[in-house]
Structures are given as structure tokens and as C-alpha cells.
Design a protein around this motif. Structure first.
Motif, short mmCIF file in Angstrom:
data_model
loop_
_atom_site.label_atom_id
_atom_site.label_comp_id
_atom_site.label_asym_id
_atom_site.label_seq_id
_atom_site.Cartn_x
_atom_site.Cartn_y
_atom_site.Cartn_z
N ALA A 144 0.90 -1.07 0.23
CA ALA A 144 0.07 -0.11 0.12
C ALA A 144 1.07 1.28 -0.10
O ALA A 144 0.38 2.22 -0.55
CB ALA A 144 -1.01 -0.14 1.24
N MET A 201 -4.33 1.46 -4.00
CA MET A 201 -5.58 0.64 -4.21
C MET A 201 -5.14 -0.69 -4.61
O MET A 201 -6.13 -1.57 -4.67
CB MET A 201 -6.17 1.30 -5.43
CG MET A 201 -6.92 2.52 -5.08
SD MET A 201 -7.79 2.47 -3.89
CE MET A 201 -7.29 3.44 -2.65
N MET A 226 -6.47 -3.62 -1.97
CA MET A 226 -7.94 -3.96 -2.22
C MET A 226 -8.21 -4.69 -3.52
O MET A 226 -8.90 -5.44 -3.58
CB MET A 226 -8.58 -2.62 -2.09
CG MET A 226 -8.33 -1.78 -0.64
SD MET A 226 -8.52 -2.79 0.56
CE MET A 226 -10.15 -3.50 0.55
N ALA A 241 -13.29 -2.12 -6.22
CA ALA A 241 -11.74 -2.33 -5.76
C ALA A 241 -10.83 -2.54 -7.25
O ALA A 241 -9.79 -1.98 -7.38
CB ALA A 241 -11.58 -3.17 -4.96
N SER A 260 -6.60 1.66 2.77
CA SER A 260 -6.66 0.30 1.92
C SER A 260 -5.74 -0.46 2.84
O SER A 260 -5.98 -1.84 3.03
CB SER A 260 -5.81 0.83 0.70
OG SER A 260 -5.57 -0.46 0.04
#
Length: 155
Positions: free
Chosen positions: A16, A21, A24, A53, A84
Motif C-alpha cells: 500500500a 489501491m 484492495m 476495488a 487500504s
């Protein structure tokens, strides 16, 4: 093969740090493939969330190549990373340890965002924004998929 305890949560936080993103999107892809995460995450069972997502993950990969893309350490970038990482860290933590997994993922994501940004800036100076971004995308996407694959199981 299963990764020990909260290691997956820490690693997804590192993912992350570079792409907010990707954690996710990796979780959503795993859910679509019928894999289950150790921690409970009701959102992953919602089709709108899964496909959203995935779309946000793809959009981030494309948007990162724009000259106008903000630094990942801007407030909204850090906020997205924290959210996230927290959700993904909880999903990859052992059942009953979701809060600890979320906290560990966020604790990894935020400081590493500064480190990954410094590395990206050096790569941009040498190879350009698009080429450095594509290489970073490949590395981060592979890392995210790998972390989730090691932690998730057939559902």
C-alpha cells in the motif's frame, strides 16, 4: 503454504505504501477466484465492492503515469494508503487478530510511502516517469498478488 501470523498484514502495508489501491484490488481478485482470507471482511463479499476495488486499482495504475499525479505522501494519498492498508491488513490477519493486522499494515504503509517515493523519484530522474512507473507497477502488483496468494486459501 501459509505465512506466519501478522507477516501478511505487514507486507500488504508495504504494498500500500507504493500503490494505495493495489491491496484492495488484489483481495478483490482473490475473492473472485474463490479464495478466502484468514480475517473476516464482509466488504469482500459484496460484488460492487469487488469490482469497484478492481476498477480503482486499474485507475490508479493508469493515473500514476500522468504528470499531474500528486505525490503519494500528499494528505489524501496517505489517507488512501492508511485506509487500504488497514482494511487489507485486517483481512490478511488471523481470525480474531484483525485489529492488530490493520494497525500493523498502516504502521508499515505510512513511513514506507516516504521511502518508496524517494526511490521512485530517483528512478524517474534516471528512466523517466512512465518507464519507472511501469516497472514499479509490475513489482507492486506482483508483490500484492503474492502476499494475498500466500495468505488466502481456497474457499
Amino acid at each position: 503454504m501459509r505465512t506466519p501470523s501478522l507477516l501478511s498484514s505487514a507486507l500488504i502495508g508495504a504494498v500500500a505504501s507504493a500503490r494505495a489501491m493495489t491491496p484492495m484490488a488484489a483481495l478483490a481478485a482473490a475473492r473472485l477466484a474463490g479464495r478466502r482470507t484468514p480475517g473476516r471482511l464482509v466488504l469482500l463479499d459484496q460484488p460492487l465492492f469487488r469490482f469497484g476495488a478492481l476498477a480503482m486499482g486499474a485507475g490508479e495504475l493508469a493515473g500514476d503515469k500522468l504528470k499531474s499525479a500528486p505525490d503519494r505522501t500528499a494528505f489524501l494519498g496517505l489517507l488512501a494508503r492508511a485506509m487500504s492498508a488497514g482494511v487489507a491488513g485486517a483481512a490478511l490477519a488471523p481470525r480474531g487478530r484483525e485489529k492488530a493486522g490493520a494497525a500493523l499494515a498502516v504502521a508499515a504503509a505510512i513511513p514506507l510511502a516516504y521511502l518508496t517515493l524517494a526511490g521512485r523519484k530517483r528512478a524517474m530522474a534516471r528512466f523517466g516517469q512512465t518507464r519507472s512507473g511501469l516497472v514499479e507497477d509490475a513489482l507492486v502488483a506482483a508483490a500484492g498478488a503474492g502476499v494475498v496468494a500466500l495468505a488466502a486459501r481456497r474457499g
